[in-house]
Write a protein that holds these residues in place. Sequence first.
Motif, PDB file in Angstrom:
ATOM      1  N   PRO A  40      10.413  23.282  -7.244  1.00  0.00           N
ATOM      2  CA  PRO A  40      11.796  22.775  -7.235  1.00  0.00           C
ATOM      3  C   PRO A  40      12.008  21.503  -8.054  1.00  0.00           C
ATOM      4  O   PRO A  40      13.122  20.950  -8.003  1.00  0.00           O
ATOM      5  CB  PRO A  40      12.070  22.500  -5.745  1.00  0.00           C
ATOM      6  CG  PRO A  40      11.014  23.211  -4.999  1.00  0.00           C
ATOM      7  CD  PRO A  40       9.833  23.259  -5.889  1.00  0.00           C
ATOM      8  N   GLN A  41      11.000  21.024  -8.769  1.00  0.00           N
ATOM      9  CA  GLN A  41      11.203  19.834  -9.594  1.00  0.00           C
ATOM     10  C   GLN A  41      12.350  20.049 -10.579  1.00  0.00           C
ATOM     11  O   GLN A  41      13.120  19.132 -10.868  1.00  0.00           O
ATOM     12  CB  GLN A  41       9.910  19.508 -10.363  1.00  0.00           C
ATOM     13  CG  GLN A  41       9.971  18.226 -11.183  1.00  0.00           C
ATOM     14  CD  GLN A  41      10.074  16.986 -10.316  1.00  0.00           C
ATOM     15  OE1 GLN A  41       9.546  16.925  -9.224  1.00  0.00           O
ATOM     16  NE2 GLN A  41      10.761  15.974 -10.814  1.00  0.00           N
ATOM     17  N   GLY A  42      12.479  21.256 -11.105  1.00  0.00           N
ATOM     18  CA  GLY A  42      13.590  21.559 -12.007  1.00  0.00           C
ATOM     19  C   GLY A  42      14.939  21.451 -11.320  1.00  0.00           C
ATOM     20  O   GLY A  42      15.935  21.045 -11.940  1.00  0.00           O
ATOM     21  N   LEU A 164      17.511  26.239  -3.439  1.00  0.00           N
ATOM     22  CA  LEU A 164      18.215  25.152  -4.118  1.00  0.00           C
ATOM     23  C   LEU A 164      18.983  25.656  -5.332  1.00  0.00           C
ATOM     24  O   LEU A 164      20.072  25.160  -5.638  1.00  0.00           O
ATOM     25  CB  LEU A 164      17.223  24.064  -4.538  1.00  0.00           C
ATOM     26  CG  LEU A 164      16.588  23.249  -3.409  1.00  0.00           C
ATOM     27  CD1 LEU A 164      15.649  22.201  -3.984  1.00  0.00           C
ATOM     28  CD2 LEU A 164      17.653  22.582  -2.545  1.00  0.00           C
ATOM     29  N   GLN A 165      18.424  26.639  -6.027  1.00  0.00           N
ATOM     30  CA  GLN A 165      19.132  27.185  -7.190  1.00  0.00           C
ATOM     31  C   GLN A 165      20.416  27.899  -6.749  1.00  0.00           C
ATOM     32  O   GLN A 165      21.461  27.751  -7.387  1.00  0.00           O
ATOM     33  CB  GLN A 165      18.226  28.140  -7.949  1.00  0.00           C
ATOM     34  CG  GLN A 165      18.784  28.549  -9.312  1.00  0.00           C
ATOM     35  CD  GLN A 165      17.783  29.354 -10.107  1.00  0.00           C
ATOM     36  OE1 GLN A 165      17.643  30.550  -9.880  1.00  0.00           O
ATOM     37  NE2 GLN A 165      17.087  28.712 -11.038  1.00  0.00           N
ATOM     38  N   LEU A 169      24.430  26.831  -7.671  1.00  0.00           N
ATOM     39  CA  LEU A 169      25.533  27.687  -8.132  1.00  0.00           C
ATOM     40  C   LEU A 169      26.756  27.506  -7.247  1.00  0.00           C
ATOM     41  O   LEU A 169      27.895  27.469  -7.737  1.00  0.00           O
ATOM     42  CB  LEU A 169      25.074  29.144  -8.139  1.00  0.00           C
ATOM     43  CG  LEU A 169      26.125  30.195  -8.516  1.00  0.00           C
ATOM     44  CD1 LEU A 169      26.672  29.954  -9.911  1.00  0.00           C
ATOM     45  CD2 LEU A 169      25.545  31.599  -8.401  1.00  0.00           C
ATOM     46  N   LEU A 170      26.540  27.377  -5.944  1.00  0.00           N
ATOM     47  CA  LEU A 170      27.653  27.177  -5.015  1.00  0.00           C
ATOM     48  C   LEU A 170      28.339  25.836  -5.241  1.00  0.00           C
ATOM     49  O   LEU A 170      29.570  25.745  -5.236  1.00  0.00           O
ATOM     50  CB  LEU A 170      27.141  27.274  -3.576  1.00  0.00           C
ATOM     51  CG  LEU A 170      28.148  26.990  -2.464  1.00  0.00           C
ATOM     52  CD1 LEU A 170      29.246  28.051  -2.452  1.00  0.00           C
ATOM     53  CD2 LEU A 170      27.454  26.923  -1.109  1.00  0.00           C
ATOM     54  N   TYR A 271      23.449  23.651 -16.987  1.00  0.00           N
ATOM     55  CA  TYR A 271      23.984  24.603 -16.030  1.00  0.00           C
ATOM     56  C   TYR A 271      23.174  24.498 -14.735  1.00  0.00           C
ATOM     57  O   TYR A 271      22.157  23.806 -14.677  1.00  0.00           O
ATOM     58  CB  TYR A 271      23.924  26.019 -16.589  1.00  0.00           C
ATOM     59  CG  TYR A 271      24.740  26.195 -17.850  1.00  0.00           C
ATOM     60  CD1 TYR A 271      26.036  26.693 -17.801  1.00  0.00           C
ATOM     61  CD2 TYR A 271      24.204  25.850 -19.089  1.00  0.00           C
ATOM     62  CE1 TYR A 271      26.783  26.850 -18.966  1.00  0.00           C
ATOM     63  CE2 TYR A 271      24.943  26.004 -20.249  1.00  0.00           C
ATOM     64  CZ  TYR A 271      26.236  26.502 -20.182  1.00  0.00           C
ATOM     65  OH  TYR A 271      26.967  26.639 -21.323  1.00  0.00           O
ATOM     66  N   TYR A 272      23.616  25.224 -13.722  1.00  0.00           N
ATOM     67  CA  TYR A 272      22.978  25.115 -12.411  1.00  0.00           C
ATOM     68  C   TYR A 272      21.528  25.570 -12.433  1.00  0.00           C
ATOM     69  O   TYR A 272      20.732  25.165 -11.588  1.00  0.00           O
ATOM     70  CB  TYR A 272      23.760  25.932 -11.376  1.00  0.00           C
ATOM     71  CG  TYR A 272      23.568  27.423 -11.491  1.00  0.00           C
ATOM     72  CD1 TYR A 272      22.636  28.092 -10.710  1.00  0.00           C
ATOM     73  CD2 TYR A 272      24.319  28.177 -12.397  1.00  0.00           C
ATOM     74  CE1 TYR A 272      22.454  29.465 -10.817  1.00  0.00           C
ATOM     75  CE2 TYR A 272      24.146  29.539 -12.515  1.00  0.00           C
ATOM     76  CZ  TYR A 272      23.218  30.174 -11.725  1.00  0.00           C
ATOM     77  OH  TYR A 272      23.038  31.530 -11.839  1.00  0.00           O
ATOM     78  N   ASP A 273      21.141  26.422 -13.406  1.00  0.00           N
ATOM     79  CA  ASP A 273      19.772  26.939 -13.466  1.00  0.00           C
ATOM     80  C   ASP A 273      18.982  26.426 -14.654  1.00  0.00           C
ATOM     81  O   ASP A 273      17.869  26.881 -14.895  1.00  0.00           O
ATOM     82  CB  ASP A 273      19.793  28.467 -13.489  1.00  0.00           C
ATOM     83  CG  ASP A 273      20.578  29.025 -14.677  1.00  0.00           C
ATOM     84  OD1 ASP A 273      21.278  28.234 -15.354  1.00  0.00           O
ATOM     85  OD2 ASP A 273      20.494  30.244 -14.926  1.00  0.00           O
TER      86      ASP A 273
END
Length: 346
Positions: A40-42, A164-165, A169-170, A271-273
């Motif tokens: 989850p570092q990204g 978390l990804q 987006l939410l 972006y979210y991802d």
Amino acid sequence: MNTTILLFLLQDGITNGAIYALLGLALVLVFAVTRVILIPQGEFVTYGALTYASLAAGRMPGTAKLAVVIGLAAFAFDLYAMRKTLHAPRMLRAFGLNVAFPVAVLLASMWAADQRMPAGVSLVLSLLIVASIGLSLYRIVFQPLAHTSVLVLLIASVGVHLALQGLGLLFFGAEGQRGPTLLTANVTLGSLRFTGQGMAVYGITVAFIVGLWLFFGLTLYGKALRATAVNRLGARLVGIRTTLSGQIAFLLASTIGALSGILIVPITTLYYDTGFLIGLKGFIAAIIGGLISYPLTAVAALVVGIVEAFSSFYASNFKEVIVFTLLIPVLLLRSLAAPAVEEEKD
């Protein structure tokens, strides 16, 4: 290719490499102390960048509310752990860290979003929000699994990444965002032009690396982290709280990730991802460093950034493939140099 293009590519590669160096150092720190490969570092990168962009645009980020929710969950975990021996100072500390602090940051974020505060205020609030999320995530997910195998920790890390990804987006939607620059000054040296944001990347990266070096070398908590990384059981035997070491490691990693995202978002649309791919490149540097060497990780990050810049120029469609191919010779050499280990028999 002429000299000017070469210099521009080197400049771009060093800028990207500085970001990857920060992420690689955070990954090495977390793995050394907790044995967690922090996938989850990204997401910390994405959350920091998009939270900063949202606050700067006068919008309330959902990450501030998420910090409060998972803070309440972490406080519930602490209460359950202390159910047999209720200790007032520990309860107050847990309440202040997991509940009062995120709520205070949430209220400050609501006020800052209404007032459209300067970029510096948005930066500080974004770092506090993501740091709070990282600290609570360790308490909820990884601290209960601290004594399990690396594989179990990796599976949990992948699960946190996916969660978390989806929440990203939410909170932020599918559209990309950009944030305001931290510095607007420009400097020209010959044919090269250094933007204020680029200089901020170099300056903050160097300052953070020096700060980490001083932290690990001079402070008591830094030395405790080093001891935990060298021998976790030995650290516990001499009285070092390995749980606190894990909390500090995740706090530093989430802060570094958020800071990296804030440095990137004025330069490119995020972006979210997007953070996952950026985090993977920092992971490549960490793997080249063997997940133990900080200097080698920093040097490898610069190499990754430069290779990416030249790949974008010569073969932009295959730049990601070329960057990730760097892992193959490294893993091959490490497997050949590793001592032979017999497989366990049933």
